[in-house]
Design a protein around this motif. Structure first.
Motif, PDB file in Angstrom:
ATOM      1  N   CYS A  15       4.749   4.998   0.839  1.00 46.35           N
ATOM      2  CA  CYS A  15       4.229   4.087   1.865  1.00 46.35           C
ATOM      3  C   CYS A  15       3.773   4.862   3.104  1.00 46.35           C
ATOM      4  N   LYS A  16       4.568   5.828   3.527  1.00 45.07           N
ATOM      5  CA  LYS A  16       4.223   6.643   4.699  1.00 45.07           C
ATOM      6  C   LYS A  16       2.949   7.448   4.434  1.00 45.07           C
ATOM      7  N   LYS A  17       2.872   8.064   3.258  1.00 43.10           N
ATOM      8  CA  LYS A  17       1.707   8.876   2.924  1.00 43.10           C
ATOM      9  C   LYS A  17       0.446   8.018   2.779  1.00 43.10           C
ATOM     10  N   LEU A  18       0.613   6.775   2.334  1.00 41.76           N
ATOM     11  CA  LEU A  18      -0.547   5.889   2.205  1.00 41.76           C
ATOM     12  C   LEU A  18      -1.111   5.551   3.585  1.00 41.76           C
ATOM     13  N   HIS A  19      -0.237   5.276   4.552  1.00 38.72           N
ATOM     14  CA  HIS A  19      -0.686   5.047   5.930  1.00 38.72           C
ATOM     15  C   HIS A  19      -1.508   6.235   6.421  1.00 38.72           C
ATOM     16  N   GLU A  20      -1.000   7.447   6.213  1.00 38.61           N
ATOM     17  CA  GLU A  20      -1.684   8.662   6.663  1.00 38.61           C
ATOM     18  C   GLU A  20      -3.014   8.846   5.949  1.00 38.61           C
ATOM     19  N   ALA A  21      -3.019   8.613   4.635  1.00 39.00           N
ATOM     20  CA  ALA A  21      -4.240   8.798   3.845  1.00 39.00           C
ATOM     21  C   ALA A  21      -5.314   7.787   4.247  1.00 39.00           C
ATOM     22  N   ALA A  22      -4.904   6.582   4.601  1.00 42.05           N
ATOM     23  CA  ALA A  22      -5.877   5.578   5.043  1.00 42.05           C
ATOM     24  C   ALA A  22      -6.597   6.077   6.296  1.00 42.05           C
ATOM     25  N   ALA A  23      -5.842   6.550   7.260  1.00 36.52           N
ATOM     26  CA  ALA A  23      -6.441   7.052   8.499  1.00 36.52           C
ATOM     27  C   ALA A  23      -7.363   8.237   8.219  1.00 36.52           C
ATOM     28  N   GLU A  24      -6.938   9.133   7.340  1.00 36.36           N
ATOM     29  CA  GLU A  24      -7.759  10.310   7.008  1.00 36.36           C
ATOM     30  C   GLU A  24      -9.082   9.919   6.366  1.00 36.36           C
ATOM     31  N   ASN A  25      -9.112   8.760   5.699  1.00 37.82           N
ATOM     32  CA  ASN A  25     -10.326   8.296   5.025  1.00 37.82           C
ATOM     33  C   ASN A  25     -11.079   7.242   5.834  1.00 37.82           C
ATOM     34  N   LYS A  26     -10.723   7.132   7.130  1.00 33.83           N
ATOM     35  CA  LYS A  26     -11.393   6.216   8.057  1.00 33.83           C
ATOM     36  C   LYS A  26     -11.207   4.747   7.684  1.00 33.83           C
ATOM     37  N   PHE A  27     -10.020   4.443   7.156  1.00 31.65           N
ATOM     38  CA  PHE A  27      -9.638   3.069   6.862  1.00 31.65           C
ATOM     39  C   PHE A  27      -8.491   2.691   7.780  1.00 31.65           C
ATOM     40  N   GLY A  28      -8.511   1.474   8.236  1.00 31.21           N
ATOM     41  CA  GLY A  28      -7.394   0.963   9.003  1.00 31.21           C
ATOM     42  C   GLY A  28      -6.466   0.174   8.104  1.00 31.21           C
ATOM     43  N   VAL A  29      -5.182   0.198   8.427  1.00 32.83           N
ATOM     44  CA  VAL A  29      -4.215  -0.653   7.735  1.00 32.83           C
ATOM     45  C   VAL A  29      -4.078  -1.898   8.609  1.00 32.83           C
ATOM     46  N   LEU A  30      -4.616  -3.006   8.144  1.00 32.23           N
ATOM     47  CA  LEU A  30      -4.637  -4.242   8.914  1.00 32.23           C
ATOM     48  C   LEU A  30      -3.294  -4.962   8.876  1.00 32.23           C
ATOM     49  N   GLY A  31      -2.550  -4.705   7.824  1.00 32.27           N
ATOM     50  CA  GLY A  31      -1.245  -5.338   7.685  1.00 32.27           C
ATOM     51  C   GLY A  31      -0.555  -4.837   6.436  1.00 32.27           C
ATOM     52  N   VAL A  32       0.745  -5.014   6.424  1.00 32.75           N
ATOM     53  CA  VAL A  32       1.544  -4.658   5.255  1.00 32.75           C
ATOM     54  C   VAL A  32       2.435  -5.857   4.946  1.00 32.75           C
ATOM     55  N   HIS A  33       2.327  -6.351   3.740  1.00 36.09           N
ATOM     56  CA  HIS A  33       3.124  -7.487   3.298  1.00 36.09           C
ATOM     57  C   HIS A  33       4.286  -6.975   2.447  1.00 36.09           C
ATOM     58  N   ASP A  34       5.497  -7.110   2.958  1.00 36.47           N
ATOM     59  CA  ASP A  34       6.701  -6.703   2.229  1.00 36.47           C
ATOM     60  C   ASP A  34       7.138  -7.908   1.396  1.00 36.47           C
ATOM     61  N   LEU A  35       6.760  -7.934   0.127  1.00 36.65           N
ATOM     62  CA  LEU A  35       7.016  -9.105  -0.707  1.00 36.65           C
ATOM     63  C   LEU A  35       8.497  -9.328  -0.974  1.00 36.65           C
ATOM     64  N   LYS A  36       9.258  -8.249  -1.117  1.00 31.70           N
ATOM     65  CA  LYS A  36      10.704  -8.385  -1.323  1.00 31.70           C
ATOM     66  C   LYS A  36      11.334  -9.072  -0.120  1.00 31.70           C
ATOM     67  N   ASP A  37      11.025  -8.589   1.065  1.00 32.60           N
ATOM     68  CA  ASP A  37      11.576  -9.156   2.287  1.00 32.60           C
ATOM     69  C   ASP A  37      11.108 -10.593   2.489  1.00 32.60           C
ATOM     70  N   LYS A  38       9.826 -10.848   2.265  1.00 34.80           N
ATOM     71  CA  LYS A  38       9.269 -12.179   2.470  1.00 34.80           C
ATOM     72  C   LYS A  38       9.914 -13.192   1.530  1.00 34.80           C
ATOM     73  N   MET A  39      10.070 -12.837   0.269  1.00 43.21           N
ATOM     74  CA  MET A  39      10.686 -13.763  -0.681  1.00 43.21           C
ATOM     75  C   MET A  39      12.145 -14.027  -0.331  1.00 43.21           C
ATOM     76  N   GLN A  40      12.865 -12.962   0.008  1.00 42.28           N
ATOM     77  CA  GLN A  40      14.271 -13.129   0.361  1.00 42.28           C
ATOM     78  C   GLN A  40      14.415 -13.990   1.613  1.00 42.28           C
ATOM     79  N   SER A  41      13.491 -13.871   2.563  1.00 40.21           N
ATOM     80  CA  SER A  41      13.558 -14.689   3.782  1.00 40.21           C
ATOM     81  C   SER A  41      13.301 -16.164   3.484  1.00 40.21           C
ATOM     82  N   LYS A  42      12.690 -16.445   2.343  1.00 39.76           N
ATOM     83  CA  LYS A  42      12.424 -17.824   1.930  1.00 39.76           C
ATOM     84  C   LYS A  42      13.473 -18.329   0.936  1.00 39.76           C
TER      85      LYS A  42
END
Length: 128
Positions: A15-42
């Motif tokens: 996950c950390k390396k993906l954030h870095e790689a996105a920036a290196e390729n001129k992509f922004g990370v607009l959001g990250v959806h943690d499905l495990k956390d989201k489901m458990q919160s519901k």
């Protein structure tokens, strides 16, 4: 249709390396959806790690949207990092295949550029 890579890195490292790689390729990370956390919160028991990254290159998105606003239904691009059977995987729908659904062959070069960048991001996130 899918580009999937496995990684020997930990889920958190990928996950950390993906954030870095996105920036290196001129992509922004607009959001990250943690499905495990989201489901458990519901109140839904879900024990698998899964994070879905919304990524976007604004210039490429502008080009596509100015040509066909209906493509907005497929934006932003998504990259999923998940654990399956003890293995960390990273996957995306190939932008060339997704864009083909809109029957706009004139946009294929942009989709190819985006796909190439996403493959580079995924490969960078998965490499040791």
């Amino acid at each position: 249709m899918l580009y999937v890579r496995e990684s020997s890195n930990s889920f958190g490292q990928v996950c950390k390396k993906l954030h870095e790689a996105a920036a290196e390729n001129k992509f922004g990370v607009l959001g990250v959806h943690d499905l495990k956390d989201k489901m458990q919160s519901k109140g839904v028991a879900f024990d698998h790690e899964c994070r879905v990254f919304d990524v976007c290159n604004p210039g490429k998105a502008k080009t596509v949207l100015e040509s066909d606003m209906s493509v907005s239904t497929a934006l932003p691009c998504r990259i999923s990092v998940y654990e399956e059977y003890g293995t960390v995987k990273v996957a995306t729908l190939k932008p060339t295949d997704v864009l083909a659904l809109f029957q706009r062959p004139d946009l294929e070069p942009v989709a190819r550029e985006v796909e190439d960048a996403m493959v580079r991001m995924i490969d960078a996130a998965c490499n040791a």
